[in-house]
Motif scaffolding. Structure first.
Motif, PDB file in Angstrom:
ATOM      1  N   GLY A  64       0.802  -1.224   0.000  1.00 33.78           N
ATOM      2  CA  GLY A  64       0.000   0.000   0.000  1.00 33.78           C
ATOM      3  C   GLY A  64       0.829   1.264   0.000  1.00 33.78           C
ATOM      4  N   ASN A  65       2.039   1.196  -0.560  1.00 34.44           N
ATOM      5  CA  ASN A  65       2.966   2.324  -0.512  1.00 34.44           C
ATOM      6  C   ASN A  65       3.040   3.120  -1.813  1.00 34.44           C
ATOM      7  OD1 ASN A  65       3.723   1.821   2.123  1.00 34.44           O
ATOM      8  ND2 ASN A  65       5.436   0.506   1.551  1.00 34.44           N
ATOM      9  N   ILE A  66       1.987   3.090  -2.615  1.00 34.77           N
ATOM     10  CA  ILE A  66       2.002   3.835  -3.877  1.00 34.77           C
ATOM     11  C   ILE A  66       0.792   4.753  -3.947  1.00 34.77           C
ATOM     12  CG2 ILE A  66       1.915   3.697  -6.394  1.00 34.77           C
ATOM     13  CD1 ILE A  66       3.355   1.056  -6.254  1.00 34.77           C
ATOM     14  N   ASP A  67       1.037   6.031  -4.207  1.00 37.89           N
ATOM     15  CA  ASP A  67      -0.037   6.993  -4.455  1.00 37.89           C
ATOM     16  C   ASP A  67      -0.096   7.176  -5.970  1.00 37.89           C
ATOM     17  OD1 ASP A  67      -1.540   9.379  -4.915  1.00 37.89           O
ATOM     18  OD2 ASP A  67      -1.197   9.963  -2.823  1.00 37.89           O
ATOM     19  N   LEU A 124      17.243  17.951   4.163  1.00 37.90           N
ATOM     20  CA  LEU A 124      16.028  18.235   3.420  1.00 37.90           C
ATOM     21  C   LEU A 124      14.805  17.653   4.126  1.00 37.90           C
ATOM     22  CD1 LEU A 124      17.309  17.635  -0.221  1.00 37.90           C
ATOM     23  CD2 LEU A 124      16.712  19.818   0.814  1.00 37.90           C
ATOM     24  N   LEU A 125      14.972  16.444   4.676  1.00 41.43           N
ATOM     25  CA  LEU A 125      13.866  15.837   5.423  1.00 41.43           C
ATOM     26  C   LEU A 125      13.549  16.646   6.676  1.00 41.43           C
ATOM     27  CD1 LEU A 125      14.656  12.018   5.181  1.00 41.43           C
ATOM     28  CD2 LEU A 125      12.961  13.325   3.927  1.00 41.43           C
ATOM     29  N   ALA A 126      14.601  17.180   7.338  1.00 40.53           N
ATOM     30  CA  ALA A 126      14.384  18.015   8.514  1.00 40.53           C
ATOM     31  C   ALA A 126      13.612  19.275   8.138  1.00 40.53           C
ATOM     32  CB  ALA A 126      15.718  18.380   9.152  1.00 40.53           C
ATOM     33  N   LEU A 127      13.885  19.812   6.949  1.00 40.78           N
ATOM     34  CA  LEU A 127      13.162  20.989   6.469  1.00 40.78           C
ATOM     35  C   LEU A 127      11.679  20.692   6.316  1.00 40.78           C
ATOM     36  CD1 LEU A 127      13.157  23.890   5.300  1.00 40.78           C
ATOM     37  CD2 LEU A 127      13.642  22.875   3.061  1.00 40.78           C
ATOM     38  N   THR A 128      11.363  19.506   5.797  1.00 37.64           N
ATOM     39  CA  THR A 128       9.954  19.162   5.596  1.00 37.64           C
ATOM     40  C   THR A 128       9.227  18.933   6.918  1.00 37.64           C
ATOM     41  OG1 THR A 128      10.328  16.760   5.460  1.00 37.64           O
ATOM     42  CG2 THR A 128      10.558  18.033   3.420  1.00 37.64           C
ATOM     43  N   ARG A 129       9.989  18.631   7.981  1.00 36.21           N
ATOM     44  CA  ARG A 129       9.355  18.397   9.283  1.00 36.21           C
ATOM     45  C   ARG A 129       9.136  19.699  10.057  1.00 36.21           C
ATOM     46  NH1 ARG A 129      13.531  14.188   9.500  1.00 36.21           N
ATOM     47  NH2 ARG A 129      12.627  12.229   8.794  1.00 36.21           N
ATOM     48  N   LEU A 176       9.895  17.245  -0.589  1.00 33.33           N
ATOM     49  CA  LEU A 176       9.670  18.676  -0.430  1.00 33.33           C
ATOM     50  C   LEU A 176       8.238  19.073  -0.794  1.00 33.33           C
ATOM     51  CD1 LEU A 176      13.029  20.049  -1.895  1.00 33.33           C
ATOM     52  CD2 LEU A 176      12.399  19.759   0.509  1.00 33.33           C
ATOM     53  N   LEU A 177       7.664  18.395  -1.778  1.00 33.85           N
ATOM     54  CA  LEU A 177       6.299  18.712  -2.208  1.00 33.85           C
ATOM     55  C   LEU A 177       5.254  18.157  -1.257  1.00 33.85           C
ATOM     56  CD1 LEU A 177       6.570  18.063  -6.068  1.00 33.85           C
ATOM     57  CD2 LEU A 177       6.107  20.269  -4.966  1.00 33.85           C
ATOM     58  N   PHE A 178       5.536  16.984  -0.649  1.00 32.77           N
ATOM     59  CA  PHE A 178       4.542  16.300   0.188  1.00 32.77           C
ATOM     60  C   PHE A 178       5.156  15.895   1.534  1.00 32.77           C
ATOM     61  CE2 PHE A 178       3.393  15.531  -4.239  1.00 32.77           C
ATOM     62  CZ  PHE A 178       2.063  15.935  -4.249  1.00 32.77           C
ATOM     63  N   PRO A 179       5.465  16.877   2.395  1.00 31.13           N
ATOM     64  CA  PRO A 179       6.111  16.555   3.677  1.00 31.13           C
ATOM     65  C   PRO A 179       5.214  15.776   4.637  1.00 31.13           C
ATOM     66  CG  PRO A 179       5.479  18.861   3.600  1.00 31.13           C
ATOM     67  CD  PRO A 179       5.270  18.320   2.221  1.00 31.13           C
ATOM     68  N   LEU A 180       3.891  15.774   4.420  1.00 26.49           N
ATOM     69  CA  LEU A 180       2.983  15.097   5.338  1.00 26.49           C
ATOM     70  C   LEU A 180       2.763  13.629   4.992  1.00 26.49           C
ATOM     71  CD1 LEU A 180       0.271  17.887   5.737  1.00 26.49           C
ATOM     72  CD2 LEU A 180       2.295  17.462   7.150  1.00 26.49           C
ATOM     73  N   ILE A 181       3.201  13.214   3.797  1.00 26.43           N
ATOM     74  CA  ILE A 181       3.003  11.826   3.370  1.00 26.43           C
ATOM     75  C   ILE A 181       4.161  10.972   3.890  1.00 26.43           C
ATOM     76  CG2 ILE A 181       2.880  10.288   1.366  1.00 26.43           C
ATOM     77  CD1 ILE A 181       1.486  12.461  -0.158  1.00 26.43           C
ATOM     78  N   PRO A 182       3.896   9.768   4.405  1.00 23.12           N
ATOM     79  CA  PRO A 182       4.969   8.906   4.931  1.00 23.12           C
ATOM     80  C   PRO A 182       6.049   8.632   3.891  1.00 23.12           C
ATOM     81  CG  PRO A 182       2.821   8.053   5.556  1.00 23.12           C
ATOM     82  CD  PRO A 182       2.560   9.173   4.603  1.00 23.12           C
ATOM     83  N   THR A 183       7.282   8.511   4.386  1.00 25.37           N
ATOM     84  CA  THR A 183       8.436   8.322   3.505  1.00 25.37           C
ATOM     85  C   THR A 183       8.287   7.087   2.628  1.00 25.37           C
ATOM     86  OG1 THR A 183       9.900   9.407   5.084  1.00 25.37           O
ATOM     87  CG2 THR A 183      10.930   7.973   3.455  1.00 25.37           C
ATOM     88  N   ALA A 184       7.863   5.968   3.210  1.00 26.43           N
ATOM     89  CA  ALA A 184       7.740   4.726   2.442  1.00 26.43           C
ATOM     90  C   ALA A 184       6.781   4.898   1.269  1.00 26.43           C
ATOM     91  CB  ALA A 184       7.269   3.593   3.345  1.00 26.43           C
ATOM     92  N   ARG A 185       5.722   5.670   1.475  1.00 25.27           N
ATOM     93  CA  ARG A 185       4.734   5.873   0.407  1.00 25.27           C
ATOM     94  C   ARG A 185       5.326   6.735  -0.723  1.00 25.27           C
ATOM     95  NH1 ARG A 185      -0.503   4.768  -0.218  1.00 25.27           N
ATOM     96  NH2 ARG A 185      -1.870   6.157  -1.402  1.00 25.27           N
TER      97      ARG A 185
END
Length: 259
Positions: A64-67, A124-129, A176-185
């Motif tokens: 279930g990791n694909i949008d 970059l991940l810290a920026l999205t958080r 960067l575009l979708f910081p709220l979506i889980p990394t695995a997805r």
């Protein structure tokens, strides 16, 4: 079978399974080191990536990791850009030296960008958080669709010319575009997008005569078990030591190709 190519596929597959770093950024420079023509190296690596990442799509889909909506917006930009790039190469009919020089420059730029994406991934991940960044992202609205299309166009041109960028660069852009979506997805979504892109670009290069089918078969013989082994060892090698080493190697190769 040429065991040098099989072993190269095994090594690259192992590293991809272990670290998640895109195979193109490792395989294409290796093929150039073997003396493979740059155009042939890029074309062969594109089909190699399409086949190997196809298995990854099945795994991520089951988890279930694909949008698919995001993957579709990326493809809406990347596939036309890839086809346009292939059309330019077909109509231009550059001589071998000019085409090889163009591919080497594109490859160098893609390698340096990939190295930077790998090296600064955590920042970059810290920026999205960042809470403010998350609020701004939530309010972005339609601008996000434009960002997906622009990212797709960039990847379409870059991947078609160099076979590099769909993995590290594409995933960082999605972070960067979708910081709220889980990394695995996000990772699974980028792999799902990379398969049709590399397939279209690879078939286009096949039409231009830039595929070595014997070489492709040998690489796959090594890479498929390599990916399986590397995936089972994920997390056992310190990420803090492995990623900087990979980034340095890619940056050095990229700079050498550019100059």
């Amino acid at each position: 079978m040429d065991f040098a190519y099989v072993l190269s596929g095994l090594a690259v597959g192992f590293i991809v399974g272990l670290t998640g770093v895109g195979g193109g950024s490792l395989m294409t420079p290796i093929l150039l080191w073997f003396g493979i023509n740059p155009a042939t190296a890029v074309g062969t690596d594109l089909l190699y990536a399409a086949i190997t990442k196809g298995g990854g799509v099945l795994v991520h889909q089951r988890a279930g990791n694909i949008d698919w909506k995001i993957a579709g917006w990326l493809a809406a930009g990347s596939l036309p850009a890839s086809l346009a790039t292939l059309a330019v190469l077909h109509l231009w009919h550059p001589d071998v030296a000019t085409l090889n020089a163009l591919i080497k420059q594109s490859l160098g730029i893609a390698l340096v960008l990939t190295a930077l994406a790998i090296l600064f991934k955590q920042r970059l991940l810290a920026l999205t958080r960042n809470p403010a960044r998350r609020e701004a992202s939530a309010a972005a609205g339609r601008a996000r669709y434009a960002g997906q299309l622009a990212t797709g166009v960039l990847l379409g041109v870059l991947v078609t010319l160099s076979s590099i960028g769909a993995g590290a660069i594409g995933t960082i852009a999605l972070f960067l575009l979708f910081p709220l979506i889980p990394t695995a997805r996000l990772v699974g979504t980028e792999i799902a997008h990379a398969v049709p892109l590399t397939l279209v670009a690879g078939l286009g290069h096949a039409g231009l005569g830039n595929i070595d089918w014997y070489l492709l078969g040998n690489l796959l013989c090594g890479s498929l078990p390599g990916i399986w082994i590397g995936s089972h060892l994920t997390g056992r090698v310190p990420d803090g030591a492995l990623r900087p080493a990979l980034a340095l190697m890619l940056a050095l190769v990229g700079l050498k190709l550019m100059w």
